[in-house]
Scaffold this active site. Structure first.
Site, mmCIF file in Angstrom:
data_model
loop_
_atom_site.group_PDB
_atom_site.id
_atom_site.type_symbol
_atom_site.label_atom_id
_atom_site.label_comp_id
_atom_site.label_asym_id
_atom_site.label_seq_id
_atom_site.Cartn_x
_atom_site.Cartn_y
_atom_site.Cartn_z
ATOM 1 N N GLU A 1 3.005 13.699 -4.389
ATOM 2 C CA GLU A 1 2.338 13.519 -3.102
ATOM 3 C C GLU A 1 2.961 14.455 -2.082
ATOM 4 O OE1 GLU A 1 1.003 9.890 -0.154
ATOM 5 O OE2 GLU A 1 2.928 9.723 -1.176
ATOM 6 N N CYS B 1 -2.221 8.810 3.051
ATOM 7 C CA CYS B 1 -2.145 8.553 1.613
ATOM 8 C C CYS B 1 -3.451 8.868 0.900
ATOM 9 C CB CYS B 1 -1.733 7.106 1.356
ATOM 10 S SG CYS B 1 -2.709 5.923 2.303
ATOM 11 N N GLU C 1 0.881 -1.167 0.000
ATOM 12 C CA GLU C 1 0.000 0.000 0.000
ATOM 13 C C GLU C 1 0.916 1.213 0.000
ATOM 14 O OE1 GLU C 1 -1.564 3.114 0.588
ATOM 15 O OE2 GLU C 1 -1.847 2.580 2.695
#
Length: 491
Positions: free
Chosen positions: A386, A292, A258
């Site tokens: 990100e 996330c 993940e």
């Protein structure tokens, strides 16, 4: 051990390792400096080659014993752990506030999820079974019978991140134990005491020492464990670049990765804009955006853009920034000053390229002010990368196919949000968006721990949630009975 870790008034918490059934604190140690209090708050022993070798040998020998523990016994232990997590909620939340700067209100929410996750793992342990296969449906199978069951892999490795160290450890370790495995845990250096507390909580709930070991250290410890031949499955949560390194070190092992995200939420022209703005403000800065699936980009239909931005700015400006140990604080500090500086730098770069920094763009040490960047160019870092911080970019769009294309152009695909009353738009977005999950009339930052969670593209593969993780943590074993049939043997 749990009482020692959570002892109130201790200046520096001792975060022990668990090696071969023994808690250890001796050896070379690393200190964690709390990002808000700016002083050492925990200390952990750093694993060396001898500890890694000991953990590998113990896990290899312990795996058969753990596998023989009945699913009912595993479930009862996990249920006791769930109750213990709830009973220690406030103390664990305070520890998260110290080590990570996470507001205590968010920490309490994370521990509530730990309790839920252990309860779900217990329920899934009771459901593990197999199948009676319809072998007589084909001519060559006539006269035979076949069964399957799900057997433990043996040894699993859980590598957890700093942003939700308690609940993500509960997912990995809880599901692995529910499946009947022994687990090696590699804790994040930023949260050694919180990680040790969750392991201690399980052990004190009755988890056999044979079922878990815990090591502290940096990337070199993780790489050595990934390469260990005893490990059958690796579950890793973290950055995409680190995930690549995990895969290279692991070789031919089963992986559940993940990885990163750059989550977007779409606000359509028919949405309740004020409510969408309120939700995006609350979930864009939770844990200082260090998730996330945190709201990093909001795409608003051009006809409602100005209205949304006004509501969103007002809601974000009303958030209380400050001491994470204060129950009234909404936004605490980020994990360190480097992370907070990234928010400042990327917002400044976007402004230089023509964007407007409507709110924030500053920091005090590791505390980044909630930052809003309006209308950044499509190639700005706040759009393409990100940020993993307290920054939300707000952009306008004109047509639904256009905004879907803009979301799909990125390298990540974890989760998205969509505010609309139009069912056709919902189905279209669910079908066409390259993401692992879509939240309708909510932001990207929403998760239920018993629902499958994971991404596509550079956001990884596999699904985190006890039921789906148990599938990854087990192997299907088949039994064939020649000459004996449940189905009748006349051709």
């Amino acid at each position: 051990m749990l009482e020692t870790i959570l002892e109130p008034g201790v200046a520096v918490t001792r975060a022990a390792a668990l090696v071969g059934g023994r808690w250890i604190t001796e050896g070379e140690r690393s200190e964690r400096v709390g990002p808000f209090v700016r002083r050492p708050v925990s200390r952990a022993p750093v694993a060396g080659p001898s500890e890694i070798a000991a953990v590998r040998a113990y896990a290899r020998d312990a795996a058969p014993d753990v596998a023989r523990l009945s699913p009912a016994a595993r479930a009862e232990i996990l249920e006791r752990a769930s109750a213990a997590a709830a009973g220690n909620r406030d103390a664990l939340a305070r520890l998260l506030a110290l080590e990570l700067g996470k507001p205590v209100k968010d920490g309490r929410g994370e521990i509530d999820r730990v309790a839920d996750t252990f309860a779900v793992c217990a329920a899934e342990a009771r459901r593990i079974g197999g199948e009676t296969l319809p072998v007589a449906g084909w001519a060559r199978g006539v006269g035979n019978t076949a069964f399957t069951y799900r057997a433990p892999v043996g040894v699993t490795l859980a590598i957890t991140p700093f942003n939700a160290p308690a609940n993500l450890l509960a997912h990995k370790l809880g599901a692995s134990f529910a499946a009947g495995n022994t687990t090696i845990v590699k804790a994040p250096p930023q949260a050694p005491a919180a990680s040790a507390a969750i392991v201690a909580l399980l052990v004190e709930a009755g988890m056999p020492y044979e079922a878990v070991q815990l090591l502290h250290g940096g990337g070199e410890v993780g790489a050595a464990l990934c390469a260990a031949e005893e490990v059958g499955v690796i579950s890793f949560t973290g950055a995409a670049e680190t995930g690549d390194a995990v895969a290279r070190s692991a070789g031919a092992k089963r992986l559940v990765l993940e990885l990163g995200g750059n989550a977007a939420t779409i606000v359509c022209e028919d949405a309740d804009v004020a409510e969408a703005a309120r939700v995006c403000a609350r979930t864009g800065y939770t844990n200082s955006g260090q998730s996330c699936i945190s709201v990093q980009r909001v795409y608003v239909h051009r006809s409602r853009f100005a209205e949304f931005l006004e509501h969103f700015t007002s809601a974000a400006a009303a958030l209380t920034v400050g001491d994470p140990s204060d129950p009234g604080t909404d936004v605490g500090s980020m994990v360190d000053e480097h992370a907070a500086e990234r928010v400042v730098r990327w917002s400044a770069e976007a402004a230089e390229a023509g964007a407007r920094v409507v709110l924030g763009g500053t920091r005090d040490g590791a505390t980044a002010a909630p930052t809003i960047v309006a209308e950044p160019p499509p190639d700005a870092a706040v759009v393409t990368r990100e940020v993993f911080g307290a920054l939300v970019a707000v952009l306008a769009y004109d047509e639904m196919p256009e905004v879907i294309g803009r979301l799909n152009a990125g390298r990540f695909g974890l989760q998205a949000g969509l505010f609309t009353r139009d069912l056709d738009r919902v189905i279209t977005a669910w079908r066409d968006l390259e993401v692992g999950g879509l939240v309708v009339n909510g932001s990207s930052n929403f998760r239920l721990d018993h629902v499958p969670f994971g991404g596509v593209k550079d956001s990884g593969f596999g699904r985190e949630s006890p039921r789906w993780m148990i599938e990854d943590y087990t192997v299907v074993k088949t039994l064939l009975l020649r000459g004996t049939s449940l189905w009748g043997d006349r051709a």
